[in-house]
Design an enzyme around this catalytic site. Sequence first.
Site, mmCIF file in Angstrom:
data_model
loop_
_atom_site.group_PDB
_atom_site.id
_atom_site.type_symbol
_atom_site.label_atom_id
_atom_site.label_comp_id
_atom_site.label_asym_id
_atom_site.label_seq_id
_atom_site.Cartn_x
_atom_site.Cartn_y
_atom_site.Cartn_z
ATOM 1 N N THR A 125 -10.049 2.009 3.438
ATOM 2 C CA THR A 125 -8.969 1.192 3.982
ATOM 3 C C THR A 125 -9.230 0.747 5.418
ATOM 4 O O THR A 125 -9.860 1.472 6.205
ATOM 5 C CB THR A 125 -7.642 1.977 3.948
ATOM 6 O OG1 THR A 125 -6.705 1.345 4.817
ATOM 7 C CG2 THR A 125 -7.808 3.418 4.402
ATOM 8 N N GLU A 127 -7.132 0.938 7.584
ATOM 9 C CA GLU A 127 -6.470 1.918 8.457
ATOM 10 C C GLU A 127 -7.497 2.812 9.153
ATOM 11 O O GLU A 127 -7.204 3.414 10.181
ATOM 12 C CB GLU A 127 -5.514 2.790 7.649
ATOM 13 C CG GLU A 127 -4.136 2.197 7.441
ATOM 14 C CD GLU A 127 -3.299 2.169 8.717
ATOM 15 O OE1 GLU A 127 -3.154 3.212 9.369
ATOM 16 O OE2 GLU A 127 -2.780 1.088 9.048
ATOM 17 N N TYR A 148 -2.960 9.735 7.272
ATOM 18 C CA TYR A 148 -3.496 8.945 6.152
ATOM 19 C C TYR A 148 -4.866 8.366 6.519
ATOM 20 O O TYR A 148 -5.840 8.510 5.771
ATOM 21 C CB TYR A 148 -2.512 7.822 5.798
ATOM 22 C CG TYR A 148 -3.082 6.782 4.856
ATOM 23 C CD1 TYR A 148 -3.152 7.013 3.480
ATOM 24 C CD2 TYR A 148 -3.546 5.550 5.333
ATOM 25 C CE1 TYR A 148 -3.688 6.063 2.608
ATOM 26 C CE2 TYR A 148 -4.072 4.590 4.472
ATOM 27 C CZ TYR A 148 -4.140 4.856 3.111
ATOM 28 O OH TYR A 148 -4.664 3.897 2.266
ATOM 29 N N LYS A 152 -8.475 9.303 4.802
ATOM 30 C CA LYS A 152 -9.295 8.272 4.156
ATOM 31 C C LYS A 152 -10.688 8.176 4.809
ATOM 32 O O LYS A 152 -11.661 7.839 4.161
ATOM 33 C CB LYS A 152 -8.581 6.923 4.219
ATOM 34 C CG LYS A 152 -7.446 6.787 3.206
ATOM 35 C CD LYS A 152 -7.999 6.583 1.799
ATOM 36 C CE LYS A 152 -6.919 6.239 0.810
ATOM 37 N NZ LYS A 152 -7.444 5.913 -0.525
#
Length: 324
Positions: A125, A127, A148, A152
Amino acid sequence: MKRAFITGITGQDGSYLAELLLEKGYDVHGLVRRASTLNRSRIDHLHDNPHLTLHYGDLTDGVSLVNLIHKIEPHEVYNLGAQSHVKVSFEMPEYTASTDAVGTLRLLEAIRAAGIDCRFYQASTSEMFGATPPPQSERSAFYPRSPYGAAKLYSHWVTVNYREAYDLFAVSGILFNHESPRRGESFVTRKITLGVAAIKLGVQERLELGNLDAIRDWGYAPEYVEGMWRMLQRDEPDDYVLATGVGTSVREFCAAAFTHVGLDWEEHVSHDSRYERPTEVDALIGDASKAESLLGWKAQTMPSELAALMVDADLEKMARLIER
Ligand code: NAP
Ligand code: GDD
């Protein structure tokens, strides 16, 4: 017939990917979690397809993953399962790490131990870039800003490591935000388009949002699952960014959605600090030129079109519900 195994098949991306792979003639196997009510509304329409098989399991339960990999012997594994909500990851950091980080390791170990010839896709991601300023590409530094994002990032690196250590065909697809009418209702685009539909139809008055200044690169999910599949069809495994390259603020997306139905967003939107995060990712805008040149992949739907198509879908769905 090729066999694919999808974790997260009941999610937005999993449902589009299952459709795509069935159309391509795959035997599709999906991991589903047991819940007290059925959580399969996004794949209900595929229920009678003889080439779709669902299996109970969980990314936090290594034994279920080992057993399923042995039983299915997939040619391709798409690891899309995750606790995917950034704000929720601050409230459930340990569970998020167990699912989104260690879950990937459990799945990779199950594949490695089975000794099967299998290609692996990891749902990484944007992110992971977090505080690194845009444009972000495969060469940008990682600086996650949430449990998160950090979980990831572990999965990204362990995927790279299994590729290098065990010669596994493992790819990490670094996808920027992608949305659709099947997007979860608590992500900001869908929250906005549902709110616009409800306000337009007179069943809601106001919409409460958090940070309106954040900038995201919003594309259309069905196009992104095609990119995932293309990554696994290459001769060599690698990592790829998928993005539109267009940055839009939450405020601009909101304005586009309200304007689409002839409403002024400023009359209906208020601020609620409950939707803000302890640390925010200010701006994500991707550079997908590597995917364009090596995969022949390019985003077709731009954020303003996306807002309109999501509002139309929610209006239609809600009008039907009201009629009943
Ligand atoms: P989503 O709609 O939230 O779907 C998540 C899926 O993961 C659901 O099927 C969910 O099952 C499943 N899941 C959650 N916890 C699990 C667990 N412990 N074990 C097994 N399955 C579990 O997410 P999405 O938008 O489709 O995204 C797909 C993947 O891409 C995710 O990994 C996400 O983090 C990543 N990603 C998404 C975007 C985006 O913009 N959409 C961008 C970059 C990366 P239930 O239905 O039972 O909850
Ligand atoms: N969810 C939500 N709800 N976000 C809001 C709200 C609100 O009421 N108001 C403002 N926002 C802002 C958030 O602070 C964030 O800056 C932005 O809207 C987007 O939030 P989300 O839609 O929740 O998505 P995300 O960017 O945090 O995460 C999504 O994209 C990632 C890829 O960049 C998720 O799909 C992740 O799983 C994915 O990895």
